[in-house]
Design a protein around this motif. Structure first.
Motif, PDB file in Angstrom:
ATOM      1  N   UNK A  86     -10.893   4.757   0.083  1.00 35.39           N
ATOM      2  CA  UNK A  86      -9.800   3.960  -0.490  1.00 35.39           C
ATOM      3  C   UNK A  86      -9.131   3.059   0.546  1.00 35.39           C
ATOM      4  N   UNK A  87      -8.978   3.571   1.756  1.00 32.60           N
ATOM      5  CA  UNK A  87      -8.205   2.825   2.750  1.00 32.60           C
ATOM      6  C   UNK A  87      -9.051   1.924   3.635  1.00 32.60           C
ATOM      7  N   UNK A  88     -10.357   2.126   3.631  1.00 27.90           N
ATOM      8  CA  UNK A  88     -11.144   1.385   4.619  1.00 27.90           C
ATOM      9  C   UNK A  88     -12.447   0.816   4.083  1.00 27.90           C
ATOM     10  N   UNK A  89     -13.207   1.615   3.366  1.00 24.38           N
ATOM     11  CA  UNK A  89     -14.565   1.195   3.011  1.00 24.38           C
ATOM     12  C   UNK A  89     -14.645   0.420   1.700  1.00 24.38           C
ATOM     13  N   UNK A  90     -13.698   0.643   0.833  1.00 21.32           N
ATOM     14  CA  UNK A  90     -13.704  -0.019  -0.469  1.00 21.32           C
ATOM     15  C   UNK A  90     -13.887  -1.532  -0.274  1.00 21.32           C
ATOM     16  N   UNK A  91     -14.794  -2.141  -1.066  1.00 20.02           N
ATOM     17  CA  UNK A  91     -15.109  -3.555  -0.854  1.00 20.02           C
ATOM     18  C   UNK A  91     -13.920  -4.493  -1.040  1.00 20.02           C
ATOM     19  N   UNK A  92     -13.021  -4.146  -1.937  1.00 24.25           N
ATOM     20  CA  UNK A  92     -11.924  -5.071  -2.230  1.00 24.25           C
ATOM     21  C   UNK A  92     -10.688  -4.826  -1.369  1.00 24.25           C
ATOM     22  N   UNK A  93     -10.827  -3.995  -0.367  1.00 29.21           N
ATOM     23  CA  UNK A  93      -9.661  -3.736   0.469  1.00 29.21           C
ATOM     24  C   UNK A  93      -9.436  -4.923   1.404  1.00 29.21           C
ATOM     25  N   UNK A  94      -8.184  -5.338   1.474  1.00 28.67           N
ATOM     26  CA  UNK A  94      -7.823  -6.469   2.326  1.00 28.67           C
ATOM     27  C   UNK A  94      -7.345  -5.962   3.654  1.00 28.67           C
ATOM     28  N   UNK A  95      -7.769  -6.618   4.698  1.00 27.53           N
ATOM     29  CA  UNK A  95      -7.333  -6.215   6.026  1.00 27.53           C
ATOM     30  C   UNK A  95      -6.707  -7.406   6.734  1.00 27.53           C
ATOM     31  N   UNK A  96      -6.014  -7.117   7.816  1.00 26.03           N
ATOM     32  CA  UNK A  96      -5.422  -8.211   8.586  1.00 26.03           C
ATOM     33  C   UNK A  96      -3.927  -8.325   8.362  1.00 26.03           C
ATOM     34  N   UNK A  97      -3.377  -9.403   8.894  1.00 19.77           N
ATOM     35  CA  UNK A  97      -1.923  -9.570   8.887  1.00 19.77           C
ATOM     36  C   UNK A  97      -1.356  -9.625   7.471  1.00 19.77           C
ATOM     37  N   UNK A  98      -0.206  -9.031   7.334  1.00 17.95           N
ATOM     38  CA  UNK A  98       0.524  -9.103   6.083  1.00 17.95           C
ATOM     39  C   UNK A  98       1.112 -10.511   5.970  1.00 17.95           C
ATOM     40  N   UNK A 124       0.372  -1.273  -5.693  1.00 15.03           N
ATOM     41  CA  UNK A 124      -0.231  -1.773  -6.928  1.00 15.03           C
ATOM     42  C   UNK A 124       0.072  -3.254  -7.148  1.00 15.03           C
ATOM     43  N   UNK A 125       1.162  -3.717  -6.542  1.00 15.40           N
ATOM     44  CA  UNK A 125       1.544  -5.117  -6.722  1.00 15.40           C
ATOM     45  C   UNK A 125       1.041  -6.009  -5.589  1.00 15.40           C
ATOM     46  N   UNK A 126       0.314  -5.409  -4.664  1.00 13.88           N
ATOM     47  CA  UNK A 126      -0.288  -6.196  -3.582  1.00 13.88           C
ATOM     48  C   UNK A 126      -1.790  -5.944  -3.595  1.00 13.88           C
ATOM     49  N   UNK A 127      -2.518  -6.751  -4.310  1.00 18.62           N
ATOM     50  CA  UNK A 127      -3.948  -6.530  -4.495  1.00 18.62           C
ATOM     51  C   UNK A 127      -4.697  -6.407  -3.168  1.00 18.62           C
ATOM     52  N   UNK A 128      -5.471  -5.360  -3.045  1.00 18.21           N
ATOM     53  CA  UNK A 128      -6.268  -5.182  -1.836  1.00 18.21           C
ATOM     54  C   UNK A 128      -5.558  -4.444  -0.721  1.00 18.21           C
ATOM     55  N   UNK A 129      -4.254  -4.319  -0.828  1.00 19.81           N
ATOM     56  CA  UNK A 129      -3.498  -3.592   0.189  1.00 19.81           C
ATOM     57  C   UNK A 129      -3.378  -2.135  -0.221  1.00 19.81           C
ATOM     58  N   UNK A 130      -3.488  -1.262   0.748  1.00 17.05           N
ATOM     59  CA  UNK A 130      -3.379   0.160   0.459  1.00 17.05           C
ATOM     60  C   UNK A 130      -1.958   0.649   0.705  1.00 17.05           C
ATOM     61  N   UNK A 131      -1.654   1.759   0.060  1.00 21.55           N
ATOM     62  CA  UNK A 131      -0.332   2.346   0.283  1.00 21.55           C
ATOM     63  C   UNK A 131      -0.134   2.695   1.748  1.00 21.55           C
ATOM     64  N   UNK A 132      -1.234   3.118   2.367  1.00 19.98           N
ATOM     65  CA  UNK A 132      -1.158   3.498   3.779  1.00 19.98           C
ATOM     66  C   UNK A 132      -0.779   2.296   4.651  1.00 19.98           C
ATOM     67  N   UNK A 133      -1.363   1.167   4.352  1.00 19.53           N
ATOM     68  CA  UNK A 133      -1.100  -0.027   5.139  1.00 19.53           C
ATOM     69  C   UNK A 133       0.352  -0.481   4.978  1.00 19.53           C
ATOM     70  N   UNK A 134       0.826  -0.435   3.751  1.00 19.46           N
ATOM     71  CA  UNK A 134       2.206  -0.839   3.491  1.00 19.46           C
ATOM     72  C   UNK A 134       3.180   0.125   4.164  1.00 19.46           C
ATOM     73  N   UNK A 135       2.849   1.383   4.066  1.00 16.77           N
ATOM     74  CA  UNK A 135       3.677   2.403   4.719  1.00 16.77           C
ATOM     75  C   UNK A 135       3.732   2.160   6.224  1.00 16.77           C
ATOM     76  N   UNK A 136       2.578   1.875   6.806  1.00 14.48           N
ATOM     77  CA  UNK A 136       2.540   1.602   8.238  1.00 14.48           C
ATOM     78  C   UNK A 136       3.336   0.350   8.581  1.00 14.48           C
ATOM     79  N   UNK A 137       3.228  -0.659   7.754  1.00 13.19           N
ATOM     80  CA  UNK A 137       3.982  -1.883   7.979  1.00 13.19           C
ATOM     81  C   UNK A 137       5.482  -1.586   7.993  1.00 13.19           C
ATOM     82  N   UNK A 138       5.895  -0.805   7.021  1.00 17.21           N
ATOM     83  CA  UNK A 138       7.319  -0.474   6.932  1.00 17.21           C
ATOM     84  C   UNK A 138       7.779   0.283   8.165  1.00 17.21           C
TER      85      UNK A 138
END
Length: 295
Positions: A70-82, A106-120
């Motif tokens: 879910x956080x890394x391998x999924x094809x539609x996961x977006x990576x890089x700067x917010x 859910x409102x940021x397509x391709x972003x994972x909860x983990x990434x958002x949490x880390x950003x915060x």
DNA sequence: AATTGACACAACCGCCTTCAT
DNA sequence: AATGAAGGCGGTTGTGTCAAT
């Protein structure tokens, strides 16, 4: 739950699982493991993670496989700067829902909860720490709403105006925005900064250097952009834009309090601080207001 | 060149909820 | 209805990278 497990902070279920899974791998995933997991999911689909891990021959827990996918391998996961837009959304949605990371994601397509949490944690909480206030305090939340978010909007505008690959077309959002650009014919530092870089290279820090000249305009624009990004239904009629205007009016009539910031700022190294005088003054106002309310 | 500290992010942990039996 | 397994979630920790000293 026996004492051993209580000591280790484990429930009996999890503790038994750990005892059974002593040979399981932990830590960073190898390229081979990633390939195995992707290959298996490509042929068999995802879900049933424990049996998936076994059948794929991975010495990992089902949870670990799920997370890796879910956080890394999924094809539609977006990576890089917010992006700026994503930052604005995160701030907005967090103000509504708190630490509901998966809901926000859910409102940021391709972003994972983990990434958002880390950003915060890494960006937003860092600023709270610098301001020596709690990230959940009213003062900090108000600063986010009434200072940072308008600045983000300003930069989104500037980036959209300067870039050919606009994320947001101001004219499709609010005709006022065009007028704002014309009125603000002074090229302030924020506009220049945003124009000289693409919208992917930015964070809250940048926004905090640039205080808007016509804040009322920014609140109007902010409302428009937020509406476009997350839908009208999420904007409350009594939302922060209106409160911000009230606050700004009251604050302008009480500029004498600015002198008080000296005392409030005691202990902070100002030359090194990311925060400008307006931020500090704003927080001081909030503290004063709170004190008045208590009395 | 070595050390140190800050930072970003991947990964894990434990609790809670949902689902299947 | 009760139970256990699986999945989801938020909090926390571990680790690699990079800049400053």
């Amino acid at each position: 739950m026996d004492h051993q497990h209580v000591k280790a902070g484990l429930s009996r279920v999890d503790a038994n699982k750990n005892e059974d899974d002593m040979d399981l791998r932990r830590g960073p995933w190898t390229v081979e493991e990633d390939f195995t997991l992707m290959n298996y999911i490509a042929h068999h689909g995802e879900g049933r993670w424990n049996s998936l891990a076994r059948c794929a021959g991975l010495k990992r827990t089902g949870k670990s496989c799920r997370l890796r996918w879910l956080n890394y391998l999924r094809p539609d996961v977006r990576r890089g700067n917010i992006t700026l837009e994503e930052q604005l959304l995160i701030l907005e949605l967090h103000s509504r829902w708190g630490n509901r990371w998966s809901k926000i994601a859910q409102h940021l397509p391709g972003r994972t909860d983990n990434e958002i949490k880390n950003y915060w944690r890494t960006r937003v909480q860092k600023h709270a720490k610098q301001l020596k206030c709690d990230v959940n305090s009213k003062q900090f939340k108000d600063t986010m709403r009434y200072l940072w978010m308008p600045r983000l909007v300003e930069r989104i505008q500037a980036a959209a105006g300067a870039s050919t690959s606009k994320v947001i077309d101001p004219q499709t959002i609010n005709p006022n925005m065009v007028q704002i650009d014309h009125n603000n014919n002074n090229t302030n530092s924020s506009t220049a900064t945003a124009s000289s870089e693409n919208s992917f290279v930015s964070d809250l820090t940048d926004c905090c250097y640039n205080y808007p000249q016509q804040q009322q305009d920014y609140f109007q624009v902010n409302q428009s952009i937020s509406s476009q990004l997350i839908g009208e239904s999420l904007i409350s009629p009594t939302g922060y834009f209106h409160h911000a205007l009230e606050f700004q009016g009251a604050a302008a009539a009480d500029m004498d309090h600015q002198q008080n910031t000296t005392q409030w700022m005691d202990g902070a190294n100002f030359s090194d601080n990311l925060w400008n005088i307006e931020d500090m003054w704003f927080l001081q106002q909030q503290l004063n207001n709170n004190n008045n309310n208590v009395v």
